[in-house]
Write an enzyme that holds these catalytic residues in place. Sequence first.
Site, PDB file in Angstrom:
ATOM      1  N   ARG A 164       0.875  -1.164   0.000  1.00  0.00           N
ATOM      2  CA  ARG A 164       0.000   0.000   0.000  1.00  0.00           C
ATOM      3  C   ARG A 164       0.918   1.222   0.000  1.00  0.00           C
ATOM      4  NH1 ARG A 164      -2.128  -3.448   4.069  1.00  0.00           N
ATOM      5  NH2 ARG A 164      -4.214  -4.262   3.562  1.00  0.00           N
ATOM      6  N   HIS A 258      -2.547   2.510  -6.031  1.00  0.00           N
ATOM      7  CA  HIS A 258      -3.188   1.224  -5.753  1.00  0.00           C
ATOM      8  C   HIS A 258      -3.238   0.344  -7.006  1.00  0.00           C
ATOM      9  CE1 HIS A 258      -4.652  -0.330  -2.003  1.00  0.00           C
ATOM     10  NE2 HIS A 258      -5.628  -0.999  -2.615  1.00  0.00           N
ATOM     11  N   TYR A 293      -9.379 -10.592  -7.589  1.00  0.00           N
ATOM     12  CA  TYR A 293      -8.424 -10.701  -8.692  1.00  0.00           C
ATOM     13  C   TYR A 293      -8.684 -11.922  -9.559  1.00  0.00           C
ATOM     14  CZ  TYR A 293      -6.023  -7.221  -5.873  1.00  0.00           C
ATOM     15  OH  TYR A 293      -5.729  -6.101  -5.149  1.00  0.00           O
TER      16      TYR A 293
END
Length: 321
Positions: A164, A258, A293
């Site tokens: 992150r 991101h 994903y």
Amino acid sequence: MPEKPITEKQKRFKALPIGMSAVLEDFSAYLKMELGRGKNTIDSYFSDLLQFCEFSVAKGVKNFADVQAETLIEWISEISRIAKTTTQSRKISALRTLAIYLIDEDIWSKNLSQLIARPKVFRPEPEVLESAEIDNIIIAVEGQTPEAYRDRAMLELIYSSGLRVSELCSLRESDIDAHEKIIRVVGKGNKTRLVPVGDLALSAIEEYRKHRGELAKKSHCAELFITRRGKKISRKTFWYNLKKYAQMANVSTTAKPHALRHSFATHLLRNGANLFSIKEMLGHSDLATTQIYTQLVRDDIISEYTSKHPRKKMNVKGSSK
């Protein structure tokens, strides 16, 4: 030393009745000390609950003990008309966490937040850059300045390890074990995890380290990535730099920090990595968060099948007698 000016949020907080401001202050400490929540979560919950307090005060409520279920429902109803479902969900999470605290403190006798239904959150497909696009962004960082070495190292690292942006900016020199090719990351809720780091990222970090002192010779900042003032680089600055290099590389896709984290996960999954391992590397607490994903990879498989399988491409008709 001059005092810092009072922010608008602080002014709003000071304007609350003491019966609310004192509880809100104690609740923030509870989030940090007992639940171990991170600064961003605490700040978000504080802002959400400050908004709820102001709404309640406008309804004539002066302390949390007098809050009725109707007040919560009315506030969420108002929020639902102007906020995204993700924002609504976070505000409800703030209320539910506060409710547990208020019950523990004997301020509420029952959990009023249970009457609030959490909205169904639509999760859009994550934005993913192709590996060639990421290569071009990194190549766009030209020059031999300390800033160029820093920016190359940051871009290599965030993609190499799926960090992150807050984790990237908070990384300390002592968190990197170049010999074991592992970095120690402090993520959400101050949870620590160990993440692999690639050779290209380690090489870029080593080059940056040679020039780090040129950014600020007298800096005592513990964080690895710093500015000319010797301070920790901010998330906003990194986002600005990423956007600049993406434009230089003619990457039309929205290049956000991101997106590099999404790309890390998606590229690993495409190349056969285990979903559970990706979950651990990303620092997700729930496997369901990582499973978003798989939809991208599933789309890739269907597209590949559609374009390559002979029985899919051929217009096969039954033979007539």
